[in-house]
Design an enzyme around this catalytic site. Sequence first.
Site, PDB file in Angstrom:
ATOM      1  N   CYS A  20       4.839 -51.172 -16.808  1.00 13.26           N
ATOM      2  CA  CYS A  20       5.580 -51.938 -17.494  1.00 13.26           C
ATOM      3  C   CYS A  20       5.630 -53.838 -16.326  1.00 13.26           C
ATOM      4  O   CYS A  20       5.634 -54.730 -17.237  1.00 13.26           O
ATOM      5  CB  CYS A  20       6.909 -51.558 -18.054  1.00 13.26           C
ATOM      6  SG  CYS A  20       7.576 -50.842 -17.024  1.00 13.26           S
ATOM      7  N   GLU A  45      14.042 -49.704 -23.661  1.00 19.67           N
ATOM      8  CA  GLU A  45      12.911 -50.124 -22.845  1.00 19.67           C
ATOM      9  C   GLU A  45      11.260 -50.112 -23.111  1.00 19.67           C
ATOM     10  O   GLU A  45      10.474 -49.935 -23.149  1.00 19.67           O
ATOM     11  CB  GLU A  45      12.871 -48.952 -21.279  1.00 19.67           C
ATOM     12  CG  GLU A  45      14.542 -48.414 -20.671  1.00 19.67           C
ATOM     13  CD  GLU A  45      15.461 -49.419 -20.521  1.00 19.67           C
ATOM     14  OE1 GLU A  45      14.812 -50.766 -19.828  1.00 19.67           O
ATOM     15  OE2 GLU A  45      16.503 -49.110 -20.616  1.00 19.67           O
TER      16      GLU A  45
HETATM   17  N1  LIG Z   1      10.500 -51.236 -19.791  1.00 22.11           N
HETATM   18  C1  LIG Z   1      10.047 -50.197 -18.887  1.00 22.11           C
HETATM   19  O1  LIG Z   1      11.096 -49.664 -18.349  1.00 22.11           O
HETATM   20  C2  LIG Z   1       8.769 -49.842 -19.510  1.00 22.11           C
HETATM   21  C3  LIG Z   1       8.663 -48.559 -18.687  1.00 22.11           C
HETATM   22  C4  LIG Z   1       7.217 -47.563 -19.105  1.00 22.11           C
HETATM   23  C5  LIG Z   1       6.280 -48.415 -19.663  1.00 22.11           C
HETATM   24  N2  LIG Z   1       6.360 -48.833 -20.731  1.00 22.11           N
HETATM   25  C6  LIG Z   1       6.293 -49.813 -21.300  1.00 22.11           C
HETATM   26  O2  LIG Z   1       5.018 -48.875 -22.577  1.00 22.11           O
HETATM   27  C7  LIG Z   1       4.287 -49.227 -23.042  1.00 22.11           C
HETATM   28  C8  LIG Z   1       2.663 -48.132 -22.345  1.00 22.11           C
HETATM   29  O3  LIG Z   1       3.184 -46.805 -23.131  1.00 22.11           O
HETATM   30  P1  LIG Z   1       2.941 -46.531 -24.352  1.00 22.11           P
HETATM   31  O4  LIG Z   1       0.919 -46.444 -24.319  1.00 22.11           O
HETATM   32  O5  LIG Z   1       2.764 -44.647 -23.862  1.00 22.11           O
HETATM   33  O6  LIG Z   1       3.440 -47.047 -25.625  1.00 22.11           O
HETATM   34  P2  LIG Z   1       3.559 -46.491 -27.021  1.00 22.11           P
HETATM   35  O7  LIG Z   1       5.293 -47.338 -27.334  1.00 22.11           O
HETATM   36  O8  LIG Z   1       2.058 -46.267 -27.332  1.00 22.11           O
HETATM   37  O9  LIG Z   1       4.314 -45.001 -27.035  1.00 22.11           O
HETATM   38  C9  LIG Z   1       5.457 -44.357 -26.457  1.00 22.11           C
HETATM   39  C10 LIG Z   1       6.255 -43.460 -26.736  1.00 22.11           C
HETATM   40  O10 LIG Z   1       6.180 -43.438 -28.270  1.00 22.11           O
HETATM   41  C11 LIG Z   1       5.474 -42.420 -29.036  1.00 22.11           C
HETATM   42  N3  LIG Z   1       5.529 -43.079 -30.636  1.00 22.11           N
HETATM   43  C12 LIG Z   1       4.634 -44.513 -31.253  1.00 22.11           C
HETATM   44  N4  LIG Z   1       4.723 -44.843 -32.334  1.00 22.11           N
HETATM   45  C13 LIG Z   1       6.175 -44.047 -32.744  1.00 22.11           C
HETATM   46  C14 LIG Z   1       6.771 -44.223 -34.185  1.00 22.11           C
HETATM   47  N5  LIG Z   1       6.655 -45.173 -35.158  1.00 22.11           N
HETATM   48  N6  LIG Z   1       7.970 -43.630 -33.831  1.00 22.11           N
HETATM   49  C15 LIG Z   1       8.624 -43.517 -32.776  1.00 22.11           C
HETATM   50  N7  LIG Z   1       7.900 -42.741 -31.443  1.00 22.11           N
HETATM   51  C16 LIG Z   1       6.416 -43.348 -31.696  1.00 22.11           C
HETATM   52  C17 LIG Z   1       4.498 -41.729 -28.521  1.00 22.11           C
HETATM   53  O11 LIG Z   1       3.797 -40.618 -29.121  1.00 22.11           O
HETATM   54  C18 LIG Z   1       4.789 -41.790 -27.392  1.00 22.11           C
HETATM   55  O12 LIG Z   1       5.484 -40.320 -26.650  1.00 22.11           O
HETATM   56  C19 LIG Z   1       4.299 -50.458 -22.819  1.00 22.11           C
HETATM   57  O13 LIG Z   1       4.159 -51.430 -23.321  1.00 22.11           O
HETATM   58  C20 LIG Z   1       4.439 -50.443 -20.963  1.00 22.11           C
HETATM   59  O14 LIG Z   1       4.910 -51.995 -20.953  1.00 22.11           O
HETATM   60  C21 LIG Z   1       7.879 -49.785 -20.606  1.00 22.11           C
END
Ligand SMILES: NC(=O)c1ccc[n+]([C@@H]2O[C@H](COP(=O)([O-])OP(=O)(O)OC[C@H]3O[C@@H](n4cnc5c(N)ncnc54)[C@H](O)[C@@H]3O)[C@@H](O)[C@H]2O)c1
Length: 520
Positions: free
Chosen positions: A318, A284
């Site tokens: 998001c 997501e």
């Molecule tokens: N579509 C949805 O339902 C939804 C809901 C909430 C947030 N979001 C999105 O999430 C983002 C904001 O959240 P964020 O800043 O925590 O996102 P992010 O992608 O930076 O991090 C999300 C998670 O992924 C982990 N991560 C980072 N690099 C990784 C890798 N290479 N491999 C595996 N895991 C890794 C992080 O440590 C964290 O736990 C925004 O883009 C937002 O739109 C989407």
Amino acid sequence: MPEPFANEPVLELRRAPVRAGLSDALTQIDAELPLAVPVRIGDDTRSGDGLLSTDPGAPQRVVARAAAATEADVDAAVAQAHRGLGQWRAMRADERARALRAAAAWMRERRLQLAALEVRECAKPWLEADADVCEAIDFLEYYARGAVQLAEGRELLQVPGERNEMAYVPRGIVGVISPWNFPLAIPCGMTSAALATGNAVVLKPAEQSPGLAEQLVQALRAGGVPAAAVSLLPGEGDIGAALVRHPDVHAIAFTGSLPVGKEIIRSAAEVQDGQRHFKSVVAELGGKNCVIVSSDADLDEAVPAIVGSAFAYAGQKCSAASRVLVADPIADQLLERLAGAVAVLEVGQAQTLGTDVPPVIERAAQERITGYQETAARDGHVVARAQPPAGGGWFCPALVVADLPEDSPVLGEEIFGPVLAVQRVRDVDHACDLVDELAFALTGGLFARDPGTVRRVRERTPVGNLYVNRGITGAMVGRQPFGGNRLSGTGLKAGGPDYLLQFVQQRAVSENTMRHGLVV
Ligand SMILES: NC(=O)c1ccc[n+]([C@@H]2O[C@H](COP(=O)([O-])OP(=O)(O)OC[C@H]3O[C@@H](n4cnc5c(N)ncnc54)[C@H](O)[C@@H]3O)[C@@H](O)[C@H]2O)c1
């Protein structure tokens, strides 16, 4: 049989005793800070302080001291999940559901304290913090019920001499990787869906919110989920990446940004040595969410809904509105009213009840958003700006900008902050063309009175969630199943009737029922 699912009612913050309860809960949580968050692998715990989460409104305040998981912990947690899986999947679906519903009851009892922790760890204003706790409870209750239904299997065509059955069986070990912006609800939703369907979970929460992830794991274990079936690995992205690579992980449930989602999908597609299955990925991802305002829109309705959708939780949802595409005949009127509404927004601390726009999550976010705001001010026309208070905290002004060039990054990229760009369009069809050009397709909005216009936009929109004549955030479990299309996501919608299908495999068994004589 439990009663039919209903959403957990949010708090009535207009009542003084409810507000007093919140302030008591905050005092209580403050006295407990910093919370200790261990690495939890089955019954083993390892404490440490390799990872600190801090209050975005007062960054010197440490909210949680978490042990930082290592790659060896990932191996140990997956091995533990393998052991836990046998016990957990052998339980009946209704027994597992009972444990998840008991976890919901645990949260319900502590909802004020959980909301207070969200205020501190993620600077969620009370209204949003309470809604996040309610959503976490909803996910537990909804998926618990859904999994019991799914366990009944599906009816197949039967003919004489054979019996045909189709069952839904767990995939195995699910790595859950969550973001910080719904710090309880999102990890809870992905984890509870995986558990409800009989999988074991290794949870890698966002590095910004380990304190809330620890509360989730405590709730699940208090509810009766065996320790081996849910492990907690606080850590940064490298630990998430190691979990995705692990050959014994069967599925990844990820919510987060597009760049990380792309990397996870790429990495999970590689079959490692010794791996005997394909990994499935539920992702997501981000959005660039547009609200279309038709020339017949009711601006009394549109203006507050747009402002709330763009600036609540500082635009860090998001689903948040980041572009408005307004029909030229009413563009000036809308801009004037948006300017008035945004200029009076309160940018302030999350704990203050009148706050509209809290600080953003961390310094890096503040710098990224400031960059976009500078670009917006240089290339466009700033229509309104609500200034933050002086003093500490990762604050950004709330900004409305118009007249940006078509290729501006402010119009195409996810900013994830309090920035709203307004564009004039000829009409609703022109607006639909612009929406169609985007690679993101998460949420969208439309304000229009003519049913024909509503029908046309409904047919043309690529987004996963379209909201008509209302705000575009705040999807409710069971009412607005949530998730994006295109590069906004791969999954079936969270909080909807099909979500659990991503955590199971189908098994069809066909048995010859002609008599073969007795087996002794
Ligand atoms: N579509 C949805 O339902 C939804 C809901 C909430 C947030 N979001 C999105 O999430 C983002 C904001 O959240 P964020 O800043 O925590 O996102 P992010 O992608 O930076 O991090 C999300 C998670 O992924 C982990 N991560 C980072 N690099 C990784 C890798 N290479 N491999 C595996 N895991 C890794 C992080 O440590 C964290 O736990 C925004 O883009 C937002 O739109 C989407």
